[in-house]
Scaffold this motif. Structure first.
Motif, PDB file in Angstrom:
ATOM      1  N   THR A  37      -6.263  23.508  43.362  1.00  0.00           N
ATOM      2  CA  THR A  37      -7.608  24.827  44.627  1.00  0.00           C
ATOM      3  C   THR A  37      -7.072  26.033  44.244  1.00  0.00           C
ATOM      4  O   THR A  37      -5.968  25.927  43.465  1.00  0.00           O
ATOM      5  CB  THR A  37      -7.004  24.043  46.251  1.00  0.00           C
ATOM      6  N   ARG A  38      -7.672  26.942  43.756  1.00  0.00           N
ATOM      7  CA  ARG A  38      -7.427  27.757  43.609  1.00  0.00           C
ATOM      8  C   ARG A  38      -8.113  29.133  44.761  1.00  0.00           C
ATOM      9  O   ARG A  38      -8.869  28.880  44.970  1.00  0.00           O
ATOM     10  CB  ARG A  38      -7.929  28.028  42.023  1.00  0.00           C
ATOM     11  N   ARG A  39      -7.284  29.959  44.699  1.00  0.00           N
ATOM     12  CA  ARG A  39      -7.141  31.132  45.213  1.00  0.00           C
ATOM     13  C   ARG A  39      -8.689  32.099  44.696  1.00  0.00           C
ATOM     14  O   ARG A  39      -8.395  31.813  43.387  1.00  0.00           O
ATOM     15  CB  ARG A  39      -6.325  32.204  45.984  1.00  0.00           C
ATOM     16  N   PHE A  40      -9.296  32.828  44.940  1.00  0.00           N
ATOM     17  CA  PHE A  40     -10.431  33.931  44.607  1.00  0.00           C
ATOM     18  C   PHE A  40      -9.560  34.942  43.540  1.00  0.00           C
ATOM     19  O   PHE A  40      -9.800  35.087  42.339  1.00  0.00           O
ATOM     20  CB  PHE A  40     -10.859  34.934  45.699  1.00  0.00           C
ATOM     21  N   GLY A  41      -8.581  35.333  43.917  1.00  0.00           N
ATOM     22  CA  GLY A  41      -7.556  36.725  42.561  1.00  0.00           C
ATOM     23  C   GLY A  41      -7.115  35.643  41.605  1.00  0.00           C
ATOM     24  O   GLY A  41      -7.633  36.299  40.728  1.00  0.00           O
ATOM     25  N   GLU A  42      -6.618  34.030  41.834  1.00  0.00           N
ATOM     26  CA  GLU A  42      -5.967  33.755  40.906  1.00  0.00           C
ATOM     27  C   GLU A  42      -6.691  33.022  39.529  1.00  0.00           C
ATOM     28  O   GLU A  42      -7.176  32.915  38.644  1.00  0.00           O
ATOM     29  CB  GLU A  42      -5.402  32.062  41.645  1.00  0.00           C
ATOM     30  N   ARG A  70     -16.051  25.989  49.294  1.00  0.00           N
ATOM     31  CA  ARG A  70     -14.611  27.506  49.903  1.00  0.00           C
ATOM     32  C   ARG A  70     -14.636  26.803  51.630  1.00  0.00           C
ATOM     33  O   ARG A  70     -15.119  26.562  52.211  1.00  0.00           O
ATOM     34  CB  ARG A  70     -15.724  27.927  49.877  1.00  0.00           C
ATOM     35  N   THR A  71     -12.686  26.980  51.504  1.00  0.00           N
ATOM     36  CA  THR A  71     -12.230  26.747  52.662  1.00  0.00           C
ATOM     37  C   THR A  71     -12.032  27.927  53.503  1.00  0.00           C
ATOM     38  O   THR A  71     -11.197  29.233  52.307  1.00  0.00           O
ATOM     39  CB  THR A  71     -11.486  25.553  52.589  1.00  0.00           C
ATOM     40  N   VAL A  72     -12.128  29.005  54.562  1.00  0.00           N
ATOM     41  CA  VAL A  72     -11.591  29.912  54.639  1.00  0.00           C
ATOM     42  C   VAL A  72     -10.452  29.598  56.244  1.00  0.00           C
ATOM     43  O   VAL A  72     -10.827  28.988  56.581  1.00  0.00           O
ATOM     44  CB  VAL A  72     -12.839  31.257  55.253  1.00  0.00           C
ATOM     45  N   TYR A  73      -9.486  30.391  55.982  1.00  0.00           N
ATOM     46  CA  TYR A  73      -8.859  30.144  56.827  1.00  0.00           C
ATOM     47  C   TYR A  73      -8.186  31.649  57.278  1.00  0.00           C
ATOM     48  O   TYR A  73      -8.602  32.726  57.264  1.00  0.00           O
ATOM     49  CB  TYR A  73      -7.159  30.053  56.394  1.00  0.00           C
ATOM     50  N   GLU A  75      -6.033  33.655  58.623  1.00  0.00           N
ATOM     51  CA  GLU A  75      -5.071  34.339  58.840  1.00  0.00           C
ATOM     52  C   GLU A  75      -5.187  35.605  58.625  1.00  0.00           C
ATOM     53  O   GLU A  75      -6.327  35.993  58.108  1.00  0.00           O
ATOM     54  CB  GLU A  75      -4.219  33.901  57.726  1.00  0.00           C
ATOM     55  N   VAL A  76      -4.346  36.196  58.940  1.00  0.00           N
ATOM     56  CA  VAL A  76      -4.542  38.146  58.874  1.00  0.00           C
ATOM     57  C   VAL A  76      -3.269  38.088  57.250  1.00  0.00           C
ATOM     58  O   VAL A  76      -2.320  38.078  57.693  1.00  0.00           O
ATOM     59  CB  VAL A  76      -4.142  38.657  59.483  1.00  0.00           C
ATOM     60  N   PRO A  77      -3.611  38.370  56.486  1.00  0.00           N
ATOM     61  CA  PRO A  77      -5.040  38.935  55.569  1.00  0.00           C
ATOM     62  C   PRO A  77      -5.111  37.182  55.190  1.00  0.00           C
ATOM     63  O   PRO A  77      -4.707  36.211  55.817  1.00  0.00           O
ATOM     64  CB  PRO A  77      -4.818  38.900  54.242  1.00  0.00           C
ATOM     65  N   PRO A  78      -7.014  37.660  55.677  1.00  0.00           N
ATOM     66  CA  PRO A  78      -7.526  36.030  55.247  1.00  0.00           C
ATOM     67  C   PRO A  78      -7.665  35.281  54.359  1.00  0.00           C
ATOM     68  O   PRO A  78      -7.150  36.166  52.726  1.00  0.00           O
ATOM     69  CB  PRO A  78      -9.171  36.902  54.983  1.00  0.00           C
ATOM     70  N   ARG A  79      -7.061  34.438  53.652  1.00  0.00           N
ATOM     71  CA  ARG A  79      -6.983  33.215  52.942  1.00  0.00           C
ATOM     72  C   ARG A  79      -7.839  32.396  52.746  1.00  0.00           C
ATOM     73  O   ARG A  79      -8.471  31.470  53.449  1.00  0.00           O
ATOM     74  CB  ARG A  79      -5.364  32.993  52.870  1.00  0.00           C
ATOM     75  N   VAL A  80      -8.481  32.102  50.989  1.00  0.00           N
ATOM     76  CA  VAL A  80     -10.232  31.990  50.849  1.00  0.00           C
ATOM     77  C   VAL A  80      -9.761  30.738  49.576  1.00  0.00           C
ATOM     78  O   VAL A  80      -9.110  31.388  48.947  1.00  0.00           O
ATOM     79  CB  VAL A  80     -11.198  32.786  50.630  1.00  0.00           C
ATOM     80  N   GLU A  81      -9.657  29.868  49.877  1.00  0.00           N
ATOM     81  CA  GLU A  81      -9.855  29.204  48.576  1.00  0.00           C
ATOM     82  C   GLU A  81     -10.425  27.645  48.241  1.00  0.00           C
ATOM     83  O   GLU A  81     -11.802  27.732  49.001  1.00  0.00           O
ATOM     84  CB  GLU A  81      -8.588  27.681  48.724  1.00  0.00           C
ATOM     85  N   TYR A  82     -10.602  27.422  47.180  1.00  0.00           N
ATOM     86  CA  TYR A  82     -11.947  26.948  46.497  1.00  0.00           C
ATOM     87  C   TYR A  82     -11.422  25.699  45.859  1.00  0.00           C
ATOM     88  O   TYR A  82     -10.236  25.712  44.981  1.00  0.00           O
ATOM     89  CB  TYR A  82     -12.247  27.784  45.524  1.00  0.00           C
TER      90      TYR A  82
END
Length: 117
Positions: A37-42, A70-73, A75-82
């Protein structure tokens, strides 16, 4: 189903694969997600010199085609994982083969270029 994929269904299975996995960066995205699993920036850093808008579009298409989840958590700031879906993971042998073939081709091309200089 995206229109491109639906049109490819009328031609042949190879065209379906190209419609789903072809395009800028898609196979590289899948290759990186095969490792986890990776985040967008990564993902952006791992994929290479990809424009964030292009990366977003490719991820959306892969998600629409059932390859990426795509999983959106909340949280603040929002965390999105792929991550890859089960269907997405099933392309691992093809991606590994293409990776190996690409490396062999690059080596052969470099050798050919050296001998023609």
């Amino acid at each position: 189903m995206r229109k491109t994929v639906a049109s490819a269904l009328e031609v042949c299975p190879v065209e379906v694969a190209v419609a789903v996995l072809g395009g800028a960066w898609k196979l590289t995205i899948v290759k990186q997600l095969l490792e986890g699993t990776r985040r967008f920036g990564e993902l952006g850093r791992l994929v290479g010199p990809v424009n964030p808008r292009v990366l977003t579009r490719q991820l959306r298409e892969l998600e629409a085609d059932g390859i990426v989840s795509r999983t959106v958590y909340a949280e603040v700031p929002p965390r999105v994982e792929y991550s890859l879906t089960e269907l997405g993971g099933s392309v691992a042998p093809a991606v590994a083969w293409l990776d190996e073939w690409g490396a062999e081709y690059a080596e052969s091309a470099a050798t050919l270029e050296r001998t023609t200089d």
